[in-house]
Motif scaffolding. Structure first.
Motif, short mmCIF file in Angstrom:
data_model
loop_
_atom_site.label_atom_id
_atom_site.label_comp_id
_atom_site.label_asym_id
_atom_site.label_seq_id
_atom_site.Cartn_x
_atom_site.Cartn_y
_atom_site.Cartn_z
N LYS A 103 49.69 89.30 70.56
CA LYS A 103 51.01 88.91 70.05
C LYS A 103 52.14 89.56 70.85
CE LYS A 103 49.53 87.51 65.47
NZ LYS A 103 49.62 86.06 65.64
N ALA A 118 61.54 84.89 66.33
CA ALA A 118 62.08 85.92 65.45
C ALA A 118 62.39 87.18 66.26
CB ALA A 118 61.07 86.23 64.35
N LEU A 188 61.48 85.46 58.66
CA LEU A 188 62.22 84.20 58.69
C LEU A 188 61.99 83.42 57.40
CD1 LEU A 188 61.14 83.07 62.28
CD2 LEU A 188 63.32 84.13 61.66
N GLU A 192 57.28 75.55 57.93
CA GLU A 192 56.52 75.65 59.18
C GLU A 192 56.02 74.28 59.63
OE1 GLU A 192 53.50 78.79 59.31
OE2 GLU A 192 54.62 79.79 57.72
N LYS A 214 48.82 77.48 54.52
CA LYS A 214 48.03 78.69 54.79
C LYS A 214 47.68 79.49 53.54
CE LYS A 214 48.56 79.45 59.67
NZ LYS A 214 49.68 79.46 60.60
N ASN A 224 46.91 84.78 52.55
CA ASN A 224 46.76 83.79 53.62
C ASN A 224 45.29 83.49 53.87
OD1 ASN A 224 49.22 82.82 54.43
ND2 ASN A 224 49.48 84.26 56.12
N MET A 273 58.77 77.74 62.99
CA MET A 273 59.47 77.82 61.70
C MET A 273 60.80 77.10 61.90
SD MET A 273 59.15 79.40 58.62
CE MET A 273 58.76 81.13 58.41
N LEU A 282 56.73 80.86 65.98
CA LEU A 282 56.01 81.88 65.22
C LEU A 282 54.82 82.40 65.99
CD1 LEU A 282 55.75 80.47 61.59
CD2 LEU A 282 57.09 82.42 62.34
N GLU A 283 54.08 81.47 66.61
CA GLU A 283 52.83 81.86 67.26
C GLU A 283 52.35 80.76 68.19
OE1 GLU A 283 49.18 81.72 65.07
OE2 GLU A 283 49.87 80.11 63.78
#
Ligand code: AMP
Ligand code: GLY
Length: 426
Positions: A103, A118, A188, A192, A214, A224, A273, A282-283
């Protein structure tokens, strides 16, 4: 053509189901697969991240295409290894998969290429992370940088909760080495969406935007999970927003990869997001989402074998994937107790007729002495296609409500798709 699919979840069953429809595919093998994939081809009892065993199986079987479903084999370099042996492998290199694996790497990539995400800071030691968190007065998200099976993200309502999360990761080492580095992010607010593209490093083919669910509980509450259901297309993404996602997120990400000298070939999943303050990444996932793939495969109206081979060989043109007009929705039926502890070995009743508009994809299932049994947390992905999202929801839930699909301890969320249906009904 002979295809090997690595993995054994709902995503791999869905990819296999779609591949089986290609007139070019006449042999399918799953490593290790599940009881559902066994009906499409042959399961080989090989763990997908075990490079030696996978390489041996490929040497023997000589597949024309190897499709890597989950992230673990990507992180283990299975794609690089098979590609070096001359196989046509769908799944990015170990280097390219860093976007999902670390990450801190992903956040620095986003910052370097000025892509909206973010606000964040990264830490290598607990004391510094604590000091930073103590100076905040809002919601925060604490993320273990390394791979933690999707569990290394803790969304915190306030700094006090965030301090607990920092200690869990950096002092108690709950996620092991994955927590050596942590990202502390602003929390945030928004909805999503999951964006899937196939890229060959030059061009990209976009799938319709989808939405996952999720948390385990209805109304997005509770712990989650890997994902309790998904639908596509996501009505929150109208034409104007789709254009923004393309221009402000997808294209800059692909350009950034190129600028960094990364030859990314495969599926790229960008988790976004949609906030009052605009789009935020986000990812990244370097593979198809699970369960998003299940509805996406019911929507897709072209030959998946060709798409995947073109991705590997660099033959894509930038465009949208051809889809059937309508909506698709997947409800995940899980073992009671998931994502905590749960029982395995319950007998599964599956009394449904499958067709192009209704498929029960298997995830945690196995067959023993002719009996279908649960063998995991997420057991089935009941997936349906219809003209409208509301109809797709009704069709997916009907056999669950009628207990035509059933097992002891079955749990599923009742509100999959509701956010989208509400939006459509204004
Ligand atoms: P990730 O693996 O980073 O996508 O995080 C997993 C989930 O945690 C996401 O799908 C979100 O639901 C939630 N999440 C991650 N980052 C944030 C954030 N900055 N604000 C709010 N929720 C977040
Ligand atoms: N559905 C979320 C994921 O595949 O990571």
């Amino acid at each position: 053509m002979k295809v090997f699919v690595l993995g054994g979840g709902g995503r791999e069953h869905a990819l296999g189901w779609k591949l089986a429809q290609s007139p070019k595919v006449n042999e399918l093998f799953f490593l290790p697969g599940n009881a559902g994939t066994a009906k499409l081809g042959q399961n080989l009892a090989i763990a997908p991240a075990e490079g030696d065993a996978v390489a041996d199986a490929c040497k023997q079987g000589k597949p024309d295409l190897v499709v890597i479903g989950p992230e673990a084999p990507l992180f283990a370099g299975v794609s690089d290894r098979l590609a070096a042996q001359g196989f046509c492998v769908f799944g990015p290199s170990r280097e390219a998969a860093m976007l999902e694996r670390e990450k801190v790497f992903a956040k620095n990539f986003l910052r370097r290429h000025s892509i909206s995400t973010a606000a964040f800071k990264t830490f290598n030691d607990a004391a510094a992370a604590r000091r930073y968190v103590e100076g905040k007065d809002s919601g925060l998200v604490i993320k273990a940088s390394g791979p933690a099976l999707g569990k290394g993200v803790i969304v915190c309502a306030n700094p006090a909760e965030a301090l607990v999360a920092v200690d869990e990761m950096m002092v108690e080492r709950k996620f092991g080495d994955a927590g050596n580095q942590v990202v502390v992010e602003e929390r945030l607010e928004g909805e999503e969406v999951s964006i899937h593209v196939l890229t060959d490093g030059k061009h990209y083919v976009s799938f319709p935007p989808s939405q996952d669910h999720k948390p385990i509980g209805e109304g997005d509450t509770g712990l989650n999970t890997g994902g309790m259901g998904a639908y596509a297309p996501a009505p929150i993404v109208d034409a104007a927003l789709a254009k923004k996602i393309d221009e402000r997120i997808v294209q800059p990400v692909l350009k950034g990869l190129k600028k960094d000298g990364v030859d990314y070939r495969g599926a790229l999943y960008i988790g976004l997001m949609i906030t009052a303050d605009g789009l935020k990444v986000l990812e990244f996932n370097c593979r198809f989402g699970d369960p998003e793939t299940q509805p996406l495969m019911l929507l897709t109206d072209e030959d998946l074998f060709d798409l995947l081979v073109d991705t590997v060989k660099g033959n894509l043109t930038s465009r949208k994937v051809a889809t059937r007009p309508g909506s698709a929705l997947c409800v995940v039926a899980a073992s009671g107790g998931y994502p905590g502890t749960y029982q395995k070995g319950a007998t599964i009743k599956l009394d449904t007729e499958e067709n192009a508009d209704f498929v029960c994809f298997h995830a945690g299932t196995k067959e023993e002495d002719g009996e279908l049994l649960t063998s995991g947390g997420r057991v089935l992905g009941v997936t349906s296609f219809a003209q409208s999202l509301k109809q797709a929801k009704e069709r997916a839930y009907a056999p669950l409500d009628a207990k035509q699909i059933h097992f002891d301890g079955i749990y599923f969320r009742r509100d999959i798709g509701d956010k989208g249906i509400k939006r459509l009904e204004g």
